[in-house]
Scaffold this motif. Structure first.
Motif, PDB file in Angstrom:
ATOM      1  N   UNK A  13       8.967 -18.295  46.197  1.00  0.00           N
ATOM      2  CA  UNK A  13       8.862 -17.047  45.413  1.00  0.00           C
ATOM      3  C   UNK A  13       9.893 -16.016  45.881  1.00  0.00           C
ATOM      4  N   UNK A  14      10.479 -15.352  44.915  1.00  0.00           N
ATOM      5  CA  UNK A  14      11.434 -14.289  45.212  1.00  0.00           C
ATOM      6  C   UNK A  14      10.752 -12.950  44.972  1.00  0.00           C
ATOM      7  N   UNK A  15      10.828 -12.095  45.990  1.00  0.00           N
ATOM      8  CA  UNK A  15      10.054 -10.851  45.978  1.00  0.00           C
ATOM      9  C   UNK A  15      10.951  -9.666  46.329  1.00  0.00           C
ATOM     10  N   UNK A  91      16.203 -15.365  39.725  1.00  0.00           N
ATOM     11  CA  UNK A  91      14.787 -15.264  39.347  1.00  0.00           C
ATOM     12  C   UNK A  91      14.159 -14.139  40.164  1.00  0.00           C
ATOM     13  N   UNK A  92      13.032 -13.646  39.677  1.00  0.00           N
ATOM     14  CA  UNK A  92      12.282 -12.628  40.423  1.00  0.00           C
ATOM     15  C   UNK A  92      10.804 -12.809  40.085  1.00  0.00           C
ATOM     16  N   UNK A  93      10.039 -13.249  41.093  1.00  0.00           N
ATOM     17  CA  UNK A  93       8.609 -13.502  40.866  1.00  0.00           C
ATOM     18  C   UNK A  93       7.768 -12.241  41.014  1.00  0.00           C
ATOM     19  N   UNK A  94       8.124 -11.418  41.991  1.00  0.00           N
ATOM     20  CA  UNK A  94       7.303 -10.230  42.252  1.00  0.00           C
ATOM     21  C   UNK A  94       8.188  -9.017  42.485  1.00  0.00           C
ATOM     22  N   UNK A  95       7.989  -7.996  41.672  1.00  0.00           N
ATOM     23  CA  UNK A  95       8.616  -6.698  41.936  1.00  0.00           C
ATOM     24  C   UNK A  95       7.499  -5.769  42.390  1.00  0.00           C
ATOM     25  N   UNK A  96       7.572  -5.307  43.625  1.00  0.00           N
ATOM     26  CA  UNK A  96       6.506  -4.460  44.167  1.00  0.00           C
ATOM     27  C   UNK A  96       7.031  -3.027  44.315  1.00  0.00           C
TER      28      UNK A  96
END
Ligand SMILES: NC(=O)c1ccc[n+]([C@@H]2O[C@H](COP(=O)([O-])OP(=O)(O)OC[C@H]3O[C@@H](n4cnc5c(N)ncnc54)[C@H](OP(=O)(O)O)[C@@H]3O)[C@@H](O)[C@H]2O)c1
Length: 299
Positions: A13-15, A91-96
């Motif tokens: 995952x990319x975060x 890719x980007x799984x999570x942008x926090x």
């Protein structure tokens, strides 16, 4: 009781975590790195990002850590961060959207906007808009926006975004956190309308011991803790954000925060939101205002 042990393997995952050099952002990034995620630790300068990474590496996690630099009060800095991130990531799984500032002395950004509204809301609106194409292209991606229960006392005063009518630090903080929640809920409505699969979820950390109180006087800080009776360590404060980020059955457009008394401490649980936070007309007006100010949309 959902804890860090329940996060599960996040390898691959990319975060991106904003405000990851301190407090809740640091512990959010650290926990995801420990379970295998590739985490971009965003701070407002390179030294702070590097220092945080050095600290995180001590835990010998399974993931990858990268430094990112973005000052969320500066549109150019956000753009530069996204350009640099996009060169190396597809890719980007999570942008926090975690970074935040609370009750600073009255300050305007270069564009003239009140600092808390600019950093806590406008900066994250802009960052999310830039990254939306990447989020959309990544199956199962999520945007997590960190708000605060202070949103409950907030109003959006469109005639005071540049402090035209003066500055009240607590009122402006509550406004920025209401804006964050309106944004998170409205983003999910729009995602559904566009037919995309991204999830937008909000979190709030309850009352957590971090550097957020740096602008409060010691006297007020101590009185607040005594009045409220609890304060959680930062790694516990990060749990609601982590839950919103990884829990499988999270409610889209929902808010997650601690389950204890008054939502100030405890372990992550679904938290009902106010009528104002769900006001579609207000959310739409705020969205249009943010588009007008930032010059961005989510195409
Ligand atoms: N702690 C609580 O009890 C509590 C309660 C409700 C909500 N929250 C929310 O939780 C989030 C995290 O706050 P925290 O408690 O962990 O506080 P914190 O320790 O002060 O962390 C805030 C982070 O935001 C960064 N930041 C501030 N201004 C910025 C800017 N212009 N550009 C980019 N980054 C900026 C800070 O960077 P620097 O270190 O460089 O200043 C820091 O990394 C915030 O959104 C806050 O509103 C916290």
């Amino acid at each position: 009781m959902w804890t860090k042990k329940d996060i599960g393997n996040q390898a691959g995952k990319t975060v991106i975590v904003t405000g990851a050099n301190s407090g809740i952002g640091f512990d959010t990034a650290l926990a995801l790195y420990q379970v295998g995620a590739s985490v971009t630790v965003v701070a407002r300068d390179q030294i702070k990002a590097n220092y945080a990474i050095i600290e995180m590496l001590k835990s010998r996690g399974n993931g990858i850590l990268e430094a990112g630099v973005a000052d969320l009060s500066k549109p150019e800095s956000i753009k530069e961060f996204v350009e640099s991130f996009s060169k190396n990531h597809h890719s980007l799984d999570l942008l926090i959207n975690n970074a935040g500032i609370m009750v600073p002395p009255a300050t305007k950004t270069e564009m003239g906007y009140e600092l808390q509204f600019a950093v806590n809301f406008l900066g994250h609106f802009s960052l999310t808009a830039y990254l939306y194409p990447l989020l959309k292209a990544t199956a199962g991606s999520r945007v997590i926006t960190v708000t605060s229960l202070a949103y409950l006392s907030g109003q959006i005063d469109f005639e005071n975004l540049k402090m035209e009518k003066g500055y009240r630090a607590n009122r402006e903080y509550a406004q920025s956190k209401l804006a964050d929640l309106l944004f998170s809920i409205e983003l999910q409505r729009r995602i559904d309308k566009w037919g995309d699969k991204v999830l937008s979820v909000a979190s709030h950390p309850g009352l957590t011991n971090t550097n957020l109180s740096r602008y409060m006087s010691e006297e007020i800080y101590i009185a607040t803790i005594e009045r409220l009776g609890v304060i959680m360590p930062s790694d516990q404060g990060a749990l609601s954000t982590l839950y919103a980020a990884v829990f499988e059955d999270v409610k889209k457009g929902g808010l997650y925060g601690p389950d204890g008394e008054n939502g100030l401490s405890g372990y992550p649980a679904y938290t009902a939101t106010s009528a104002l936070a769900n006001d579609r007309i207000l959310a739409n007006k705020l969205w249009k205002k943010a588009e007008e100010i930032t010059g961005q949309n989510f195409s």
